[in-house]
Enzyme design. Structure first.
Site, PDB file in Angstrom:
ATOM      1  N   ASP A   1       0.870  -1.165   0.000  1.00 20.75           N
ATOM      2  CA  ASP A   1       0.000   0.000   0.000  1.00 20.75           C
ATOM      3  C   ASP A   1       0.926   1.240   0.000  1.00 20.75           C
ATOM      4  OD1 ASP A   1      -2.155   1.832   0.764  1.00 20.75           O
ATOM      5  OD2 ASP A   1      -1.204   1.791   2.736  1.00 20.75           O
TER       6      ASP A   1
ATOM      7  N   ASP B   1       0.066   5.164   0.993  1.00 19.27           N
ATOM      8  CA  ASP B   1      -0.116   6.086   2.139  1.00 19.27           C
ATOM      9  C   ASP B   1      -0.085   5.351   3.471  1.00 19.27           C
ATOM     10  OD1 ASP B   1      -0.381   8.745   1.631  1.00 19.27           O
ATOM     11  OD2 ASP B   1      -2.549   8.717   1.367  1.00 19.27           O
TER      12      ASP B   1
END
Ligand code: M1P
Length: 270
Positions: free
Chosen positions: A26, A28
């Site tokens: 992922d 952020d």
């Protein structure tokens, strides 16, 4: 440096020491602090890891946002990863080259989309709210976003709607009405922010990108037997949860980029 030059610094996918393994990240809160840019230390670790196995990111935003967070004016984000999955993989890039892309409108078709949009506009026309502003339906590549107050609402108007919605359940009643009206379309409704909800095809969460990882078998013959996924929103309701808990992946919950680096060092002896 061009994407081709950068890719040539790494062994071909089939020549990596653990070639049947891929690490997906992922963005952020996992590779970067929330809404900020990546650190040189993280890029260094990713580069070391890329010599051992394939690496990729899977982010919900579009590629321009990931370029801002992971790349620089002289380094393309697509040169830093073997696989880039923007919008959960609706935009997919392998070794700098685009794979098949998809979109909400392609999936739903014009006719059904208009039925959906018309229903929403009629429904919103009949709601009384403290304020109404503009842009009640935002048409995006991978979803539509519906806002009864309108996306043009100011910060104060957002806060006012949010408080009103908490009291009157405007969005949840709207979602219930949509589920009742369109039981067969296969849509997921997600109330994530303050003033709106997202509508997208069921399954178009981060697991969407796994079809591209599995397709590697047809491209280079590599079968990714081990798919590691690292994410900070791995709890139920978080947008990493589906891929984190998918039986095809080994999920690693992290609490920020420092933790991601720590876990990578331990797992891969970096
Ligand atoms: O990230 C959560 C949500 O953020 C925004 O919601 P809102 O404008 O309602 O606060 C939107 O970008 C929405 O799509 C997103 O899910």
């Amino acid at each position: 440096m061009s994407t081709t030059e950068a890719a040539s610094l790494y062994p071909a996918l089939q020549d990596r020491s653990i070639k049947d393994t891929i690490c997906l990240f992922d963005v952020d809160g996992t590779l970067t602090p929330a809404r900020r840019t990546v650190s040189p230390e993280m890029l260094q670790i990713l580069a070391q890891l890329r010599h051992k196995c394939a690496i990729g990111f899977v982010g919900g935003s579009d590629l321009a946002k990931q370029q801002e967070q992971l790349g620089t004016s002289s380094i393309k984000v697509t040169s830093l990863f073997d696989f880039c999955f923007a919008e959960n993989g609706l935009t997919a890039i392998r070794l700098g080259k685009n794979l098949a892309s998809n979109s909400f409108i392609q999936w739903i078709g014009e006719e059904k989309y208009q039925q959906l949009a018309n229903f929403c506009l009629r429904y919103m026309a009949d709601i009384k709210l403290p304020k109404k502003r503009g842009t009640f339906i935002e048409f995006r590549n991978g979803m539509i976003n519906i806002s009864p107050v309108g996306r043009n609402a100011s910060v104060d108007e957002r806060n006012e709607f949010e408080a009103y919605d908490k009291q009157h359940g405007i969005r949840s009643a709207f979602v219930d009405a949509l589920k009742k009206e369109f039981p067969q379309i296969g849509l997921t409704y997600s109330i994530g922010g303050q003033i709106s909800f997202d509508v997208f095809p069921t399954g178009w969460d981060k697991t969407y990108c796994l079809q591209h990882v599995e397709a590697e078998k047809e491209i280079s013959g590599i079968v990714y037997k081990t798919i590691h996924f690292f994410g900070d929103k791995a709890f139920p309701g978080g947008n990493d949860y589906e891929i984190y808990s998918d039986p095809r992946t080994i999920g690693h919950a992290v609490n920020g980029p420092e933790d991601t680096m720590k876990q990578l060092k331990e797992l891969f002896d970096l």
